[in-house]
Design an enzyme around this catalytic site. Structure first.
Site, PDB file in Angstrom:
ATOM      1  CG  ASP B  11      -1.993   0.970   1.228  1.00 49.16           C
ATOM      2  OD1 ASP B  11      -2.303   1.464   0.138  1.00 49.16           O
ATOM      3  OD2 ASP B  11      -2.549   1.253   2.299  1.00 49.16           O
ATOM      4  CG  ASP B 126      -3.634   3.931  -3.077  1.00 49.15           C
ATOM      5  OD1 ASP B 126      -4.480   3.066  -3.378  1.00 49.15           O
ATOM      6  OD2 ASP B 126      -3.772   4.707  -2.132  1.00 49.15           O
ATOM      7  CD  GLU B 127      -5.749  -1.029  -1.679  1.00 47.29           C
ATOM      8  OE1 GLU B 127      -5.572  -2.016  -0.940  1.00 47.29           O
ATOM      9  OE2 GLU B 127      -6.641  -0.193  -1.500  1.00 47.29           O
TER      10      GLU B 127
END
Lengths: 368, 382
Positions: B11, B126-127
């Site tokens: 993350d 974003d992960e």
């Protein structure tokens, strides 16, 4: 103030004829309501969904007060329907509430002001009018309306094309796979005009028109059509769009003709339909000398076979169809016999009734 | 299922804000808030320095897209109204969101990870999840190498959790943020997972958490100690059983390396609340623009859609959705607009509208749409 006192059916019957178009869920709450307008001995009821408006009247109703109010159409209808046939109904307008009384039953319904009820503007300008009997018009649309599209993105197919042309009234419905055409003679002589009636209007007319020789007056404006019959007036918007050219797809020259008993064909087809694939609903039709074979099979490899006697001496034939399209037409046609005409297994078939050149049904085959 | 899986959840730390700091390194260490795309961009002054907008100067109805850890310390979190957050952190720097830049950094970090560990499930900008089970390297050095590669490719830090499954890995990546590494084994569940609040489980949102709280369940441990049939009674068979499994750290879901999107949607919050009648032209323009954007998204990704839906949020924040399923899949803006227009007819429109969204579901890859019924059934030659 008691605005109405009458037998149940003097209110329920007109209510049922207007409430069919009322949408349960609508953007405007008042559109779930029916407008009740009492004046003297006459009660007028109006319902609308903005696209269609139906007005009807009940005469000789009792109750000495006059008044106008709107109330939830479906609720009032449910209440009246569940009261005994013989019940005497009183409608009492009291401080923004409508009290429905019958015997020892009491219902207090909320209302919205009659002045807020949207009424369709009657379009001005040039119009055409014609009169036919209710039965004639019902027959005209009844033979075609089942071929309308339901939720097609080609929005102009979600309706019925009605055309006046000289002394003829024609109607056409199609969903792009099959097309139904019907026509009748009228006593007027009018310039050619096409209009597309919304699907809902057509279904409603089919429901409301009687099987009788009473007159139906049709008035056509530029974007609106009006049907007046009995005490009822239905005004509908027209669909703005260009309907496909039906004449292009009705085949004129066909090589092979088969004649069959409609009932027999319909029954055999319905039985075979049980074992068609749910998704494609395809049946295989095989024709040879005076014999028609119907074969259906589903995804589970179950199979149905029907064989019926027909009049046929053309070339042997093996073709697939969506059985729904065939059942629709056999189901809606009257008469004893149907004629089935075609050229080959890849082009459209024409279904007609022997001795009737006004009705035509065109259906495209399906690859099985 | 292999019971010795090694699943990582990676993350990015305060992703959008961190990307902004790459552009404006002078803001390092300050409370920075990223708003919507319409917020004022920094001005470059004559001497080459930059002047930034402050949160206190903001007037409008935008929301916080993200904030730096410094701003979060002041209570400013994503989703909060910018005006409201200005009360908490008036001096915080306010920047406009640059979504194109975030997408670019997103591609960069994923590429850097993929070069080392290619079994990746993309979970958004974003992960990502990684399946490291078959990777030859031991876990800790491998994770350090991954973090190093991400840093090198983007200049950004990330936090990684490694556990026997996705559910636990996701919880772990959050335990030591920012720039953390958390390794967890099944035996650690009672000591490290059970003390946490149920909300830490991905899938337990505020509503479910509140319901659990009312039932006296305020930690994952308490949830694990609750009999499954009790949960089934309160949450239904599926959710009840899932809650029970999740609390015991059981999750068999695989790392899915490629996925077909379920739906594609676009939505917009208006500058001011719009009314269907008074603001018809404006609303209609926005509505059409949304449909055009969704149509462009569909075209870019190569899909057609059969289920078109709308989402409305009213001025009082109440939301409604409606959808319609079409007989044939469509992709062009006009057809989407028409179908969405039909949906709009089915919602109450007395209240003003704050947000409008258009969603295309039941996606069909382009070119496959007509294969079935459509092609078998002949069409009338109009």
């Amino acid at each position: 103030m008691v605005i109405l006192k009458s037998q149940r059916d003097a209110l329920l019957a007109p209510l049922q004829s207007v409430s069919g178009i009322v949408e349960r869920r609508h953007t405007l709450p008042i559109l779930s309501n029916v407008l009740l307008e009492k004046q003297g001995e006459s009660l007028t009821l109006i319902a609308t969904d903005i696209e269609i408006q139906i007005t009807t009247r009940s005469e000789n109703v009792g109750g000495n007060g006059d008044g106008a109010v709107t109330v939830a159409a479906k609720k009032l209808q449910d209440i009246l329907r569940s009261l005994p046939d013989s019940a005497e109904i009183t409608l009492d307008l009291e401080d923004k509430r409508l009290l429905v009384k019958a015997g020892k039953s009491r219902f207090s319904l909320q209302t919205l002001p009659a002045d807020d009820f949207p009424r369709m503007a009657i379009s001005e300008g040039e119009s055409k009018s014609l009169s036919v009997t209710q039965k004639q018009f019902r027959y005209l649309i009844g033979k075609t309306q089942y071929a309308m599209a339901a939720q097609d993105v080609r929005y102009y197919l979600n309706g019925l094309m009605l055309m006046v042309d000289g002394k003829e009234l024609r109607c056409v419905a199609t969903d792009g796979h099959r097309l139904a055409f019907n026509s009748m003679e009228i006593e007027a002589d009018l310039a050619r005009q096409e209009m597309i009636l919304p699907r809902k209007t057509v279904l409603e007319l089919n429901r409301l028109l009687g099987d009788n020789d009473e007159p139906l007056h049709i008035t056509v404006g530029s974007n609106q059509i009006r049907f007046a019959f009995g005490h009822t007036v239905l005004v509908s918007k027209l669909i703005d769009g260009k309907f496909p050219d039906y004449e292009r797809v009705i085949p004129a020259q066909l090589a092979n003709h088969m004649i069959a008993d409609r009932q027999t064909l319909h029954s055999a087809m319905s039985r075979a339909a049980i074992l068609t694939n749910d998704k494609f609903r395809g049946v295989r039709i095989m024709l040879a000398d005076n014999v028609l074979k119907i074969i259906a099979a589903n995804a589970e490899q179950e199979e149905a076979q029907e064989e019926i006697e027909v009049k046929y001496d053309g070339a042997p034939m093996d073709v697939g169809f969506n059985v729904t399209y065939l059942l629709d037409v056999f189901n809606n046609l009257g008469g004893d016999e149907v004629q089935w005409s075609f050229n080959d297994a890849n082009s459209s078939a024409l279904i007609t009734v022997p001795g009737n050149d006004r009705f035509k049904y065109v259906v495209m085959p399906m690859r099985i | 299922m292999n019971s010795n899986r090694r699943i990582a959840h990676l993350d990015m730390d305060a992703f959008f804000a961190s990307v902004e700091l790459r552009f404006y390194p002078e803001l390092q260490g300050q409370a920075v808030v990223v708003g919507g795309a319409r917020v004022h961009a920094p001005e470059t002054l004559a001497d080459g320095s930059r002047r930034f907008a402050r949160l206190r100067d903001y007037a409008g109805r935008g929301v916080v897209t993200t904030s730096t850890y410094e701003a979060r310390a002041l209570g400013v979190f994503s989703g909060m109204g910018l005006m409201k957050s200005a009360q908490l952190a008036p001096e915080a720097i306010l920047l406009p969101a640059q979504f194109e830049a975030y997408r670019d950094y997103s591609r960069r970090f994923k590429a850097a990870v993929a070069a080392i560990a290619p079994t990746i499930e993309d979970r958004g900008i974003d992960e990502i999840y990684l399946d490291l089970t078959d990777h030859p390297e031991p876990t800790l050095p491998l994770v350090q190498r991954l973090k190093g590669a991400v840093l090198e490719a983007t200049g950004l830090s990330c936090s990684v959790g490694v556990a026997p499954n996705k559910l636990l890995a996701k919880i772990c990546s959050d335990l030591d943020k920012p720039d953390g590494i958390t390794l967890l084994e099944a035996a650690d569940i009672p000591t490290r997972i059970w003390p946490l609040a149920p909300r830490k489980i991905n899938g337990i949102g505020p509503k479910a958490a509140a319901r659990l709280e009312r039932l006296g369940i305020d930690s994952i441990g308490a949830l694990a100690a609750t009999p499954e049939d009790f949960l089934v009674r309160h949450f239904g068979a599926g959710t009840g059983a899932w809650l029970h499994r999740a609390a015991h750290g059981v999750d068999h879901s695989p790392v899915v390396t490629s996925r077909e999107p379920k739906s594609i949607s676009r939505e917009t919050t208006f500058e001011r609340d719009l009314h269907v009648r008074q603001d018809r032209p404006e609303l209609s323009r926005q509505f059409t623009a949304l449909c055009e954007r969704v149509a462009a998204d569909l075209a870019r990704k190569g899909y057609l859609s059969r289920t078109i839906g709308i989402k409305l949020r009213y001025e009082d924040f109440q939301a409604v959705t409606r959808d319609v399923t079409l007989p044939v899949a469509v992709g062009d803006a006009a057809a989407i607009r028409r179908a969405a227009g039909e949906c709009l007819k089915r919602v109450p429109l007395e209240r003003k509208i704050r947000l409008l969204g258009v969603r295309c579901g039941a996606l069909v890859p382009q070119g496959q749409e007509s294969e079935e019924t459509e092609e078998r059934q002949g069409k009338l030659p109009f």
